[in-house]
Design a protein around this motif. Structure first.
Motif, PDB file in Angstrom:
ATOM      1  N   LEU A 140       0.821  -1.213   0.000  1.00  0.00           N
ATOM      2  CA  LEU A 140       0.000   0.000   0.000  1.00  0.00           C
ATOM      3  C   LEU A 140       0.855   1.264   0.000  1.00  0.00           C
ATOM      4  CD1 LEU A 140      -3.038  -0.737   2.371  1.00  0.00           C
ATOM      5  CD2 LEU A 140      -3.124   0.050   0.003  1.00  0.00           C
ATOM      6  N   GLU A 141       1.906   1.225   0.839  1.00  0.00           N
ATOM      7  CA  GLU A 141       2.758   2.416   0.936  1.00  0.00           C
ATOM      8  C   GLU A 141       3.503   2.639  -0.382  1.00  0.00           C
ATOM      9  OE1 GLU A 141       6.306   4.215   3.775  1.00  0.00           O
ATOM     10  OE2 GLU A 141       5.294   2.357   4.343  1.00  0.00           O
ATOM     11  N   GLY A 142       3.340   3.819  -0.922  1.00  0.00           N
ATOM     12  CA  GLY A 142       4.026   4.165  -2.163  1.00  0.00           C
ATOM     13  C   GLY A 142       3.268   3.768  -3.419  1.00  0.00           C
ATOM     14  N   ALA A 143       2.103   3.105  -3.264  1.00  0.00           N
ATOM     15  CA  ALA A 143       1.338   2.697  -4.445  1.00  0.00           C
ATOM     16  C   ALA A 143       0.563   3.884  -4.996  1.00  0.00           C
ATOM     17  CB  ALA A 143       0.375   1.574  -4.077  1.00  0.00           C
ATOM     18  N   ASP A 144       0.355   3.886  -6.320  1.00  0.00           N
ATOM     19  CA  ASP A 144      -0.451   4.964  -6.894  1.00  0.00           C
ATOM     20  C   ASP A 144      -1.905   4.781  -6.483  1.00  0.00           C
ATOM     21  OD1 ASP A 144      -1.915   3.270  -8.855  1.00  0.00           O
ATOM     22  OD2 ASP A 144       0.091   3.048  -9.740  1.00  0.00           O
ATOM     23  N   GLU A 145      -2.722   5.779  -6.747  1.00  0.00           N
ATOM     24  CA  GLU A 145      -4.107   5.815  -6.250  1.00  0.00           C
ATOM     25  C   GLU A 145      -4.912   4.618  -6.737  1.00  0.00           C
ATOM     26  OE1 GLU A 145      -8.035   8.738  -6.375  1.00  0.00           O
ATOM     27  OE2 GLU A 145      -6.065   9.497  -6.982  1.00  0.00           O
ATOM     28  N   GLU A 146      -4.776   4.281  -7.990  1.00  0.00           N
ATOM     29  CA  GLU A 146      -5.569   3.185  -8.560  1.00  0.00           C
ATOM     30  C   GLU A 146      -5.146   1.839  -7.966  1.00  0.00           C
ATOM     31  OE1 GLU A 146      -6.675   1.233 -12.926  1.00  0.00           O
ATOM     32  OE2 GLU A 146      -5.584   3.136 -12.810  1.00  0.00           O
ATOM     33  N   THR A 147      -3.838   1.642  -7.828  1.00  0.00           N
ATOM     34  CA  THR A 147      -3.339   0.388  -7.256  1.00  0.00           C
ATOM     35  C   THR A 147      -3.734   0.267  -5.794  1.00  0.00           C
ATOM     36  OG1 THR A 147      -1.428   0.420  -8.745  1.00  0.00           O
ATOM     37  CG2 THR A 147      -1.281  -1.005  -6.807  1.00  0.00           C
ATOM     38  N   ALA A 148      -3.620   1.377  -5.056  1.00  0.00           N
ATOM     39  CA  ALA A 148      -3.987   1.364  -3.637  1.00  0.00           C
ATOM     40  C   ALA A 148      -5.456   1.036  -3.465  1.00  0.00           C
ATOM     41  CB  ALA A 148      -3.668   2.715  -3.006  1.00  0.00           C
ATOM     42  N   LYS A 149      -6.295   1.567  -4.358  1.00  0.00           N
ATOM     43  CA  LYS A 149      -7.725   1.286  -4.285  1.00  0.00           C
ATOM     44  C   LYS A 149      -8.004  -0.190  -4.508  1.00  0.00           C
ATOM     45  CE  LYS A 149     -12.172   2.680  -6.254  1.00  0.00           C
ATOM     46  NZ  LYS A 149     -12.855   3.533  -7.259  1.00  0.00           N
ATOM     47  N   ALA A 150      -7.291  -0.798  -5.455  1.00  0.00           N
ATOM     48  CA  ALA A 150      -7.479  -2.225  -5.752  1.00  0.00           C
ATOM     49  C   ALA A 150      -7.023  -3.090  -4.576  1.00  0.00           C
ATOM     50  CB  ALA A 150      -6.703  -2.586  -7.014  1.00  0.00           C
ATOM     51  N   ILE A 151      -5.892  -2.695  -3.977  1.00  0.00           N
ATOM     52  CA  ILE A 151      -5.370  -3.462  -2.830  1.00  0.00           C
ATOM     53  C   ILE A 151      -6.350  -3.385  -1.660  1.00  0.00           C
ATOM     54  CG2 ILE A 151      -3.554  -3.543  -1.070  1.00  0.00           C
ATOM     55  CD1 ILE A 151      -1.568  -2.665  -3.213  1.00  0.00           C
ATOM     56  N   LYS A 152      -6.855  -2.187  -1.372  1.00  0.00           N
ATOM     57  CA  LYS A 152      -7.793  -2.022  -0.266  1.00  0.00           C
ATOM     58  C   LYS A 152      -9.070  -2.829  -0.492  1.00  0.00           C
ATOM     59  CE  LYS A 152      -6.279   2.587   1.231  1.00  0.00           C
ATOM     60  NZ  LYS A 152      -6.645   4.024   1.331  1.00  0.00           N
ATOM     61  N   GLY A 153      -9.529  -2.838  -1.724  1.00  0.00           N
ATOM     62  CA  GLY A 153     -10.737  -3.601  -2.051  1.00  0.00           C
ATOM     63  C   GLY A 153     -10.537  -5.090  -1.815  1.00  0.00           C
ATOM     64  N   LYS A 154      -9.363  -5.577  -2.239  1.00  0.00           N
ATOM     65  CA  LYS A 154      -9.044  -6.999  -2.035  1.00  0.00           C
ATOM     66  C   LYS A 154      -8.933  -7.323  -0.551  1.00  0.00           C
ATOM     67  CE  LYS A 154      -7.449 -11.163  -3.084  1.00  0.00           C
ATOM     68  NZ  LYS A 154      -8.338 -12.223  -3.623  1.00  0.00           N
ATOM     69  N   LEU A 155      -8.272  -6.459   0.225  1.00  0.00           N
ATOM     70  CA  LEU A 155      -8.109  -6.678   1.659  1.00  0.00           C
ATOM     71  C   LEU A 155      -9.456  -6.672   2.378  1.00  0.00           C
ATOM     72  CD1 LEU A 155      -4.947  -4.500   2.431  1.00  0.00           C
ATOM     73  CD2 LEU A 155      -5.092  -6.994   2.419  1.00  0.00           C
ATOM     74  N   GLU A 156     -10.322  -5.756   2.007  1.00  0.00           N
ATOM     75  CA  GLU A 156     -11.653  -5.695   2.626  1.00  0.00           C
ATOM     76  C   GLU A 156     -12.452  -6.963   2.325  1.00  0.00           C
ATOM     77  OE1 GLU A 156     -13.383  -2.127   1.159  1.00  0.00           O
ATOM     78  OE2 GLU A 156     -12.103  -0.795   2.384  1.00  0.00           O
ATOM     79  N   TYR A 157     -12.357  -7.427   1.084  1.00  0.00           N
ATOM     80  CA  TYR A 157     -13.085  -8.639   0.692  1.00  0.00           C
ATOM     81  C   TYR A 157     -12.579  -9.853   1.479  1.00  0.00           C
ATOM     82  CZ  TYR A 157     -14.304 -12.769  -2.016  1.00  0.00           C
ATOM     83  OH  TYR A 157     -14.741 -14.020  -2.388  1.00  0.00           O
TER      84      TYR A 157
END
Length: 356
Positions: free
Chosen positions: A102-119
């Motif tokens: 997450l740290e240092g990821a661009d906005e789109e990548t961070a959004k995808a990572i957060k979505g996966k983690l929440e799921y």
């Protein structure tokens, strides 16, 4: 009568007599069985109605689930982790450590990572055993009882009533009731339910088997001791070691403490569980020799000596040289077998061979 070879083992902890249930204990078991029939029948009805009563479940059950999951996934964690720490470790393993990107990821990548983690968090949370309180279990039982006693359970209650009716005097009467009441092929589920109830109603309490079952160990088995064919006793190692000076450690000496196998070879008799006769060695060590004693110590010898009597005491045997009137009882003295002039007879048991 023992026609095959058998071994002897010391059984000092065998009970003096077989434990049995008295009339009061039997009555208590039967009463508990009868009292439990209603609960078993109610459980059958709930099963037919699709009613499930949850069990009490706590955070400890969730922690146990996470422990098992973590071990199956080879998750690494600190000693004695909390439930939250274990949850986080399992989640990190499932997502291949995605959170650290997450740290240092661009906005789109961070959004995808957060979505996966929440799921994955929601998915893992849904797998945990649901926490159920005692109050919830009590309420579920009361609601289930009300449904079973109400209109929804009427058909099942009627079958139970008929099965318990005095007119059902035996299995044939019960079969006739089913045949005339549920004739249609699509009513098989009702007939099956009736049979299940009938099985409960007619079941008898199962009394516990208190029979003593001897348990032989290598140490309790009568063997040839000290690497000699003229010494018999217990607590003999199956193989012997000696000190190797060159290797500076104990090594196998090649000597074996063979198990003593015998048979009644002459003068055999049997009465009321007791038996006896002349004992002959059937194993390779001292094969063909006869069991007797020298100064009381039991050992094989080439000539036939006194007969031996095995008295069946129920849980164990007493073994006597000659018999109780004229002979001496077998005891264990300093781990060696001896026919003693006095003292309490030893407790022994036997194990038959598969070969004759």
């Amino acid at each position: 009568m023992r026609k095959k070879s058998f071994l002897i083992f010391h059984d000092p902890h065998a009970p003096v007599e077989e434990k049995t249930l008295n009339a009061q204990e039997i009555a208590q078991i039967e009463a508990a069985h009868e009292a439990g029939k209603k609960d078993r029948i109610d459980a059958l009805i709930r099963q037919q109605m699709g009613i499930e009563i949850p069990k009490v479940s706590t955070e400890e059950d969730q922690l146990t689930y996470l422990w098992d999951l973590a071990y199956s996934m080879n998750v690494r964690f600190r000693k004695d982790p909390t439930r939250e720490e274990l949850f986080a470790a399992v989640l990190d393993k499932r997502t291949d450590g995605m959170a650290k990107h997450l740290e240092g990821a661009d906005e789109e990548t961070a959004k995808a990572i957060k979505g996966k983690l929440e799921y994955e968090t929601r998915r893992l949370q849904s797998e945990l055993p649901r926490i159920v309180t005692e109050a919830e279990v009590k309420a579920a039982k009361e609601a289930a009882a009300a449904r079973v006693a109400g209109p929804d359970g009427a058909v099942w209650q009627e079958i139970v009533r008929m099965v318990q009716d005095e007119s059902i005097v035996d299995e044939n009467a019960f079969k006739e009731y089913l045949r005339t009441t549920f004739r249609q092929a699509n009513q098989k589920y009702l007939r099956d339910f009736g049979w299940n109830v009938y099985g409960i109603v007619t079941s008898k309490a199962k009394l516990p088997d208190l029979t003593y079952r001897p348990s032989r160990t290598s140490e309790s088995t009568v063997r040839f001791k000290d690497g000699r064919a003229d010494r018999l006793g217990i607590n003999a190692p199956t193989k012997r070691t000696e000190w190797d000076v060159l290797q500076a450690k104990p090594v196998d000496s090649g000597e074996r403490s063979a198990t003593l196998w015998v048979k009644i070879a002459d003068g055999a008799w049997y009465k009321d569980g007791h038996f006896g006769g002349h004992l002959q060695v059937t194993c390779a060590t001292a094969e063909g020799q006869w069991i007797d004693s020298s100064n009381g110590w039991v050992r094989p010898q080439s000539s036939k000596g006194d007969p031996v009597t095995f008295y069946d005491m129920g849980p164990y045997y007493e073994i006597w040289q000659k018999d109780r009137k004229t002979g001496r009882p077998l005891v264990v003295q300093d781990d060696y077998l001896r026919f003693a002039d006095s003292g309490t007879p030893g407790k022994f048991n036997l194990q038959d061979a598969a070969w004759s």
